[in-house]
Design an enzyme around this catalytic site. Sequence first.
Site, PDB file in Angstrom:
ATOM      1  N   ALA A 125    -108.727 -36.736  26.376  1.00 51.54           N
ATOM      2  CA  ALA A 125    -108.806 -35.839  27.530  1.00 51.54           C
ATOM      3  C   ALA A 125    -110.150 -35.897  28.238  1.00 51.54           C
ATOM      4  CB  ALA A 125    -108.514 -34.406  27.097  1.00 51.54           C
TER       5      ALA A 125
ATOM      6  N   ARG B 121    -121.167 -40.495  29.475  1.00 52.38           N
ATOM      7  CA  ARG B 121    -122.140 -41.582  29.321  1.00 52.38           C
ATOM      8  C   ARG B 121    -121.716 -42.882  30.014  1.00 52.38           C
ATOM      9  NH1 ARG B 121    -122.540 -40.637  22.954  1.00 52.38           N
ATOM     10  NH2 ARG B 121    -120.578 -39.576  23.428  1.00 52.38           N
TER      11      ARG B 121
ATOM     12  N   GLU C 199    -122.949 -32.984  13.425  1.00 53.43           N
ATOM     13  CA  GLU C 199    -123.064 -33.767  14.649  1.00 53.43           C
ATOM     14  C   GLU C 199    -124.522 -34.118  14.930  1.00 53.43           C
ATOM     15  OE1 GLU C 199    -120.455 -35.011  16.584  1.00 53.43           O
ATOM     16  OE2 GLU C 199    -119.520 -34.385  14.717  1.00 53.43           O
TER      17      GLU C 199
ATOM     18  N   ASN D  92    -119.067 -40.377  10.513  1.00 55.78           N
ATOM     19  CA  ASN D  92    -117.661 -40.054  10.725  1.00 55.78           C
ATOM     20  C   ASN D  92    -117.133 -40.937  11.859  1.00 55.78           C
ATOM     21  OD1 ASN D  92    -115.224 -38.757  11.394  1.00 55.78           O
ATOM     22  ND2 ASN D  92    -116.307 -37.300  12.719  1.00 55.78           N
TER      23      ASN D  92
ATOM     24  N   ASN E 295    -119.049 -45.801  24.223  1.00 60.34           N
ATOM     25  CA  ASN E 295    -119.545 -44.645  24.954  1.00 60.34           C
ATOM     26  C   ASN E 295    -120.239 -45.011  26.250  1.00 60.34           C
ATOM     27  OD1 ASN E 295    -118.660 -42.512  23.159  1.00 60.34           O
ATOM     28  ND2 ASN E 295    -120.143 -43.359  21.711  1.00 60.34           N
TER      29      ASN E 295
ATOM     30  N   ARG F 261     -98.512 -66.908  44.704  1.00 64.91           N
ATOM     31  CA  ARG F 261     -98.394 -65.500  44.331  1.00 64.91           C
ATOM     32  C   ARG F 261     -96.983 -64.978  44.508  1.00 64.91           C
ATOM     33  NH1 ARG F 261     -99.299 -62.222  49.183  1.00 64.91           N
ATOM     34  NH2 ARG F 261     -99.440 -63.642  50.940  1.00 64.91           N
TER      35      ARG F 261
ATOM     36  N   TYR G 155     -92.973 -63.663  59.576  1.00 65.68           N
ATOM     37  CA  TYR G 155     -93.163 -62.240  59.894  1.00 65.68           C
ATOM     38  C   TYR G 155     -93.092 -62.041  61.396  1.00 65.68           C
ATOM     39  CZ  TYR G 155     -95.414 -57.625  59.572  1.00 65.68           C
ATOM     40  OH  TYR G 155     -95.705 -56.290  59.637  1.00 65.68           O
TER      41      TYR G 155
END
Length: 474
Positions: free
Chosen positions: A25, A30, A173, A188, A246, A353, A407
């Site tokens: 979420a 950073r 932390e 962790n 991060n 393409r 076109y």
Amino acid sequence: MTSFFPHLMTRANPEKPLEVLILAAGLGRRMKSNRAKVLHELGGRPLIAHVSRTAARLDPSRIHVVVGYQADEVRGAVENELGTEKVAFIHQSEQRGTGDAVMVARPSFESSQSTILILSGDVPLIKLETLRALHDKHRAQRADCTILTVRFENPTGYGRIIRDDGKFLKIIEQKDAAEEERSIREINAGIYCFEARALFSALEDVKPTNNQGEYYLTDVPAILSQRGQKVATYEHRDAREVSGINTRAELAEFENLLRRSTIRRLMLDGGVTFIDPSHAYVSDEAQIGQDCVIHPDVQIEGKSVIGEACEIHHGARISNSHLGNRVVVKDHCVIIDSNIADDCAVGPFAHLRMNSQMEERSVVGNFVEVKKSRIGRGTKSMHLTYLGDATIGEETNIGAGTVTCNYDGKLKHPTIIEDHVRIGSDTMLVAPVRVGSGAVTAAGSVVTEDVPPDTLVAGVPAKVKKNLKMKKGS
Ligand code: UD1
Ligand code: CA
């Protein structure tokens, strides 16, 4: 809660349903980006797609994803990878921490008997075997929580594992850690197995009393441990595999690692030659056949499949396309969502393409653009041409400077060119138009009407000049 699924509660049935919860979420400040971190791409796929795919390979009964920042896009990226079955999305409207994210997801879980494997959307390289090993240890120990840990040379930024005499005590932390705690190298990884009931019950006791004012999921193991419930750890050896991304610098490092391992695999297992492996960019989902030669600065993207003994020259970009065997792609071509059969040649400086198809032995040369067109066997279009919405038969030659004028300002129209046709240089084919087999257009023709088979047309607008078949027969 305990009255749900009573048949699963007996010790005689230790196989509990496994559900996965992916936390995705956050914005990821950073990264210095307006895009959610998990949407940034590694190997051409969003970070969240990597994690989702690995999670799905565990075959859990359900995968829950907590989304918030750019929720629709993140959801789209997950569905693109996994489809819509077996995936549930939970919206966390305000990012109040990993503990809050899990709490918000609580109503999504079907069974209080489940084991929940929690993953972060920003840990893309995690391997299936590692998750299995974590889950195995969790089961073997009959633990309420098992934390995946790893030792880092530089653990800065991660939550540290605090032990007392080797026994797990708590996770602290980085931002809340005291000086001596910061020197602890065991961290962790943010990947855990939890028993659902224990997890949600302990989460009720988590308070945002920390330096970030957040609800930390990382407070749960200590709460469980204080309650006398079992907290285990599983130490993994490969630090890189469980590193989170991060920053953009870390993302670039991971990209480089992934790229190098893909190219190494293609060289050693696949028998592919890279003239300069440090300057080739190949998606880990692409397939390249034996004896292909890949020159510098080639980019092969997405699920491209390249047959055997092809040669891809400098600066080509091939994306989600199929090449047969012995195809030569010369320098600086762009080939996107297209199919090229055996023994074709493309370029230099060609652009294919939108599902363009080249059949066997056909050639598309210098500065030719091919859009949504089919080029028949042995047909050649060597120079300075636009072929759009065209279907071209076999053994036909398209002269330099030909344009399909497809076109009219509002709609696109098809051009059909049959077999053994010779389109003269600088022919304008004003679509919709059909050129019959064996026909010839003279240089500079502007073809506004269908050309019957075996006729020569010329002029502006082009008129029939000659029936070629009658001449041959006379
Ligand atoms: C987290 C752990 C840390 C661990 C590290 C491993 C916490 C408090 N810390 O820190 O111990 O070492 O992962 O990589 O859990 N997210 C949400 N909602 C939120 C907050 C975060 O969905 O309210 C998601 C993020 O999008 C991300 C994941 O949770 O995918 C982890 O959040 P992040 O902010 O990256 O946590 P870290 O600081 O890395
Ligand atoms: Ca992180």
